[in-house]
Design a protein around this motif. Structure first.
Motif, PDB file in Angstrom:
ATOM      1  N   SER A  65     -49.152 -71.924 -62.309  1.00 42.43           N
ATOM      2  CA  SER A  65     -50.370 -73.078 -63.042  1.00 42.43           C
ATOM      3  C   SER A  65     -50.000 -74.220 -63.380  1.00 42.43           C
ATOM      4  O   SER A  65     -50.355 -74.693 -63.910  1.00 42.43           O
ATOM      5  CB  SER A  65     -51.373 -71.784 -63.200  1.00 42.43           C
ATOM      6  N   GLY A  66     -48.242 -74.492 -63.866  1.00 41.43           N
ATOM      7  CA  GLY A  66     -48.325 -75.139 -64.097  1.00 41.43           C
ATOM      8  C   GLY A  66     -48.087 -75.182 -65.591  1.00 41.43           C
ATOM      9  O   GLY A  66     -48.098 -74.389 -66.576  1.00 41.43           O
ATOM     10  N   PHE A  67     -46.725 -76.053 -66.627  1.00 37.65           N
ATOM     11  CA  PHE A  67     -46.202 -75.781 -67.472  1.00 37.65           C
ATOM     12  C   PHE A  67     -47.144 -76.628 -68.483  1.00 37.65           C
ATOM     13  O   PHE A  67     -47.522 -77.971 -68.457  1.00 37.65           O
ATOM     14  CB  PHE A  67     -44.886 -76.713 -67.065  1.00 37.65           C
ATOM     15  N   ASP A  68     -46.956 -75.396 -69.796  1.00 33.77           N
ATOM     16  CA  ASP A  68     -48.143 -75.764 -70.442  1.00 33.77           C
ATOM     17  C   ASP A  68     -47.522 -76.517 -71.787  1.00 33.77           C
ATOM     18  O   ASP A  68     -46.294 -76.115 -72.931  1.00 33.77           O
ATOM     19  CB  ASP A  68     -48.733 -74.481 -70.831  1.00 33.77           C
ATOM     20  N   ALA A  69     -47.208 -77.719 -71.843  1.00 30.25           N
ATOM     21  CA  ALA A  69     -46.122 -78.103 -73.314  1.00 30.25           C
ATOM     22  C   ALA A  69     -46.547 -78.164 -73.927  1.00 30.25           C
ATOM     23  O   ALA A  69     -45.678 -78.170 -75.071  1.00 30.25           O
ATOM     24  CB  ALA A  69     -46.522 -79.912 -73.172  1.00 30.25           C
ATOM     25  N   SER A  70     -48.211 -77.281 -74.510  1.00 26.82           N
ATOM     26  CA  SER A  70     -48.416 -77.413 -75.833  1.00 26.82           C
ATOM     27  C   SER A  70     -48.124 -75.871 -76.614  1.00 26.82           C
ATOM     28  O   SER A  70     -47.782 -75.697 -77.182  1.00 26.82           O
ATOM     29  CB  SER A  70     -49.896 -77.784 -75.861  1.00 26.82           C
TER      30      SER A  70
END
Length: 305
Positions: free
Chosen positions: A159-164
Motif C-alpha cells: 500500500s506504499g511506504f509510510d515515512a511517518s
C-alpha cells in the motif's frame, strides 16, 4: 547449546533443591505467554512517555522480586553477584524496553511489535557465532524469510511506504537487535541467581525515572484502563516474565524455550486484532507467518547436531 538443566539448582538458603527439567521448561514458557500481552498493555498506557512507563513498570516488577527474595531468604546471595553483572542486566532491561515502548508510540502497534519480535530469530543467528556453535543453511534461509516479513510490514503490504512511521520501525528493529545481543552475551556471565533480576528491575526503574525527569514531560496513565494496563505490565510482561524466564533458561530445555518464543509475535498480533487495536489484513497475517516460520526454520537447524 550448553544447558545446566540437569544439575541441582541452588535454593534461596544456599543449599540445593531438585527441579525437573520439564517443570523448569514449563515455568519458562509462562514468560512467552506474558510477552504476548506486552503490546496490548503498552498501547493501553498511552500517552505515558516511554521512560516514565519504564520507571512505573520496573518499580512494580522489582518490588515483586524484592518481596519474593525476602520471603525465600535469598537476599544473601545478591552480595556475591559482581557489579558488572548488575550493570549488564540493568542496561539490558532498560535499553530493550525504552526502545520497545518508544517504537509502539511512533508506529502502528501490530507492525512495530512484529518487527521487535525478530529477536528470537536473531538469537538463533547470533548464537551460531558462539564458540562450539555452527551456522547452518537453515539459519540463513530462516533469516531471509524472517526479514522478508519485516520488510513486508515496513512497506505496508504493497500500500506504499509510510515515512511517518519509519522512526518507530527503526526503533523496533533496534529493540530486536538489542535484546538478542543482550541474550546471547548473557551466556558468558555464568550462573547468576534469579534473585538478581530484582536488582536489575529496581536499578532500571531508578535510571528510567531520573532520565524521565531530565528529558520528558510527565504524563501519567489515563483512567482505569490506563493505570490497569501499567500495573498489568509491571506484574506480568515487565515483571513476573523475567523471573520465570530466568528459571527456564537456566534449569530447563533452553532450545525448546527458544522454539516456543517464536510463538510470541503471532500471539501478540492475534491479541491486538482480537481487541480491535489492529485490523486483520492479508499483509499482517503473511508477515506474521513469515517471521514465525523463518524463526522456526532457523530453530530446527539449531536443534540438529
Amino acid at each position: 547449546m550448553t544447558s545446566h538443566a540437569n544439575s541441582p539448582a541452588p535454593n534461596a538458603t544456599g543449599g540445593t533443591q531438585t527441579m525437573s527439567r520439564s517443570r523448569a521448561t514449563a515455568i519458562g514458557f509462562v514468560a512467552v505467554l506474558l510477552w504476548a500481552l506486552l503490546a496490548l498493555f503498552t498501547v493501553g498506557t498511552a500517552p505515558t512517555p516511554p521512560l516514565l512507563l519504564n520507571a512505573i513498570c520496573f518499580a512494580i516488577g522489582g518490588t515483586l522480586g524484592v518481596i519474593w527474595t525476602g520471603v525465600t531468604g535469598g537476599a544473601g546471595k545478591l552480595r556475591a553477584v559482581p557489579l558488572k553483572v548488575y550493570a549488564f542486566g540493568t542496561i539490558g532491561l532498560f535499553g530493550y524496553h525504552a526502545l520497545y515502548f518508544s517504537a509502539l508510540r511512533l508506529a502502528p502497534p501490530a507492525q512495530a511489535g512484529l518487527i521487535a519480535y525478530l529477536w528470537p530469530l536473531l538469537i538463533v543467528l547470533f548464537s551460531g557465532l558462539l564458540p562450539g556453535e555452527k551456522l547452518r543453511a537453515g539459519h540463513f534461509i530462516g533469516g531471509i524469510i524472517g526479514f522478508a516479513g519485516a520488510a513486508l510490514i515496513i512497506q505496508g503490504g504493497g500500500s506504499g511506504f509510510d515515512a511517518s512511521a519509519l522512526p518507530g520501525y527503526l526503533l523496533a528493529l533496534g529493540c530486536a537487535l538489542f535484546w538478542s545481543g543482550y541474550s546471547v552475551l548473557s551466556r558468558k556471565l555464568g550462573d547468576i541467581p534469579t534473585e538478581a533480576v530484582a536488582v536489575f528491575c529496581i536499578a532500571t526503574a531508578v535510571l528510567s525515572a531520573l532520565l524521565h525527569l531530565a528529558t520528558e514531560t510527565t504524563q501519567w496513565p489515563v483512567g482505569l484502563w490506563g493505570w490497569g494496563s501499567a500495573i498489568a505490565l509491571g506484574l506480568g510482561p515487565v515483571g513476573l516474565a523475567f523471573y520465570v524466564w530466568d528459571i527456564g533458561v537456566k534449569r530447563g530445555d533452553i532450545q525448546l524455550l527458544g522454539v516456543s518464543s517464536y510463538a510470541a509475535p503471532l500471539l501478540s498480533t492475534l491479541v491486538l486484532v482480537g481487541f480491535g487495536i489492529a485490523a486483520p489484513s492479508w499483509s499482517l497475517g503473511l508477515a506474521a507467518l513469515l517471521i514465525t516460520g523463518g524463526a522456526g526454520l532457523a530453530a530446527r537447524a539449531s536443534l540438529k547436531k
